[in-house]
Design a protein around this motif. Structure first.
Motif, PDB file in Angstrom:
ATOM      1  N   GLN A 174     -16.133  37.038 -15.766  1.00  0.00           N
ATOM      2  CA  GLN A 174     -17.358  37.124 -14.963  1.00  0.00           C
ATOM      3  C   GLN A 174     -18.325  35.966 -15.223  1.00  0.00           C
ATOM      4  O   GLN A 174     -19.383  35.890 -14.601  1.00  0.00           O
ATOM      5  CB  GLN A 174     -18.042  38.467 -15.209  1.00  0.00           C
TER       6      GLN A 174
ATOM      7  N   ALA B 265     -24.502  42.129 -14.991  1.00  0.00           N
ATOM      8  CA  ALA B 265     -23.083  42.262 -14.663  1.00  0.00           C
ATOM      9  C   ALA B 265     -22.858  43.084 -13.402  1.00  0.00           C
ATOM     10  O   ALA B 265     -21.962  42.765 -12.595  1.00  0.00           O
ATOM     11  CB  ALA B 265     -22.343  42.898 -15.836  1.00  0.00           C
TER      12      ALA B 265
ATOM     13  N   TRP C   9     -20.999  41.400 -10.348  1.00  0.00           N
ATOM     14  CA  TRP C   9     -19.585  41.774 -10.470  1.00  0.00           C
ATOM     15  C   TRP C   9     -18.769  41.228  -9.306  1.00  0.00           C
ATOM     16  O   TRP C   9     -19.143  41.357  -8.139  1.00  0.00           O
ATOM     17  CB  TRP C   9     -19.444  43.285 -10.536  1.00  0.00           C
ATOM     18  N   SER C  10     -17.633  40.611  -9.636  1.00  0.00           N
ATOM     19  CA  SER C  10     -16.762  40.046  -8.613  1.00  0.00           C
ATOM     20  C   SER C  10     -15.303  40.205  -9.026  1.00  0.00           C
ATOM     21  O   SER C  10     -14.861  39.616 -10.026  1.00  0.00           O
ATOM     22  CB  SER C  10     -17.075  38.558  -8.403  1.00  0.00           C
TER      23      SER C  10
ATOM     24  N   ARG D 299     -13.258  36.965  -9.099  1.00  0.00           N
ATOM     25  CA  ARG D 299     -13.273  36.087 -10.271  1.00  0.00           C
ATOM     26  C   ARG D 299     -12.149  36.422 -11.257  1.00  0.00           C
ATOM     27  O   ARG D 299     -11.790  35.603 -12.090  1.00  0.00           O
ATOM     28  CB  ARG D 299     -14.615  36.210 -11.010  1.00  0.00           C
TER      29      ARG D 299
END
Length: 296
Positions: free
Chosen positions: A260, A278, A282-283, A286
């Protein structure tokens, strides 16, 4: 997925000891994936194997989650009180011809890669304790799904063997219990470690046979030691930090393990501040499928 309370995730540890860093990464990944879309995050204690679960380990785990700021929604479910639900599911499978009693021992079929199915059409030896197995050749196959990180998956569970649903000692096996409980709790998304990806085909067979919802799956890359060994309680992975400084540092490291890219200054922030950043950032895109190797 847009922000929605329809999302419901969970973290379901086995209380065989305190959480370690690999457990934290799995818990954090499932937590962030739920909170990022305004969903619910539940905790379930998977204590169906009492010999592996020392007294007080569940309490320790819950305290660790709270110390890292990972607070759950709704009441905690303990699997040890769910016998009737598992038994009902097993009877449904047996009525469909998809579960059968098996008297064979591991020693008997040790020369085979998987259990050969000797008891599929009747007990190989009567008068012995029996386990119950899933008739994987008759259940839905092949099994396909789209993992949110690892993409298209296809397995033929019949090539993996007839997994045990209930053990000879009358303890329930993981595969059946997790499917019944995920459905009972309305879990929409399962976020867990890559080591459980190859359990998913049996679980999807059970979901289909029992006419239960099929959640989405996101399997997270594993955390391994500098020698490439998976972090686990069996491998004596050290417990998570208990001091304030250690908690902040390990939470930051867990965000790094999840790819992240947290800003360096976040490393000394309180867990609440780290988690706020976070959740907002958040992804899943990634995430790298590569395992995360700890520095020596």
């Amino acid at each position: 997925m847009t922000a929605s309370s329809c999302y419901r995730g969970r973290f379901a540890p086995t209380p065989s000891g305190p959480l370690h860093f690999g457990s934290l990464v799995a818990a954090l990944g499932s937590y962030l994936d739920a909170r990022a879309v305004g969903g619910e995050w539940l905790v379930r204690i998977e204590d169906i194997d009492p010999p592996r679960c020392p007294q007080g380990a569940d309490t320790t785990i819950l305290r660790q989650l709270e110390a890292f700021g990972l607070h759950w929604d709704k009441e905690i479910v303990w699997q040890h009180g769910r016998h009737a639900a598992y038994q009902q599911a097993l009877e449904q499978l047996a009525a469909q011809g998809l579960a059968y009693p098996c008297s064979c021992s591991r020693k008997q079929w040790q020369d085979y890669a998987i259990y050969p199915g000797w008891c599929r059409d009747g007990l190989n030896a009567s008068g012995k304790p029996v386990a119950w197995r899933l008739r994987s050749d008759l259940a839905k196959r092949p099994i396909t799904w789209q993992d949110r990180l690892f993409g298209h998956q296809q397995f033929d569970p019949a090539e993996m063997g007839d997994v045990v649903l209930k053990r000879k000692d009358n303890l329930w096996a993981y595969q059946l219990a997790v499917v019944v409980d995920d459905a009972e709790q309305g879990i929409t998304d399962v976020v867990r470690g890559l080591d459980l990806l190859d359990n998913t085909p049996w679980q999807r067979q059970l979901q289909i046979a029992l006419k239960l919802p099929e959640p989405r799956y996101l399997h997270l890359p594993l955390v391994v030691t500098s020698q490439g060994q998976k972090l686990s309680k069996q491998n004596l992975a050290p417990s998570l930090a208990g001091d304030d400084r250690g908690i902040r540092r390990q939470l930051f490291q867990a965000l790094q393990a999840l790819d992240q890219s947290p800003p360096p200054e976040l490393a000394t922030e309180l867990p609440e501040s780290q988690l706020h950043w976070a959740v907002v950032n958040w992804s899943v895109e990634r995430l790298s499928p590569a395992e995360h190797r700890l520095s020596p």
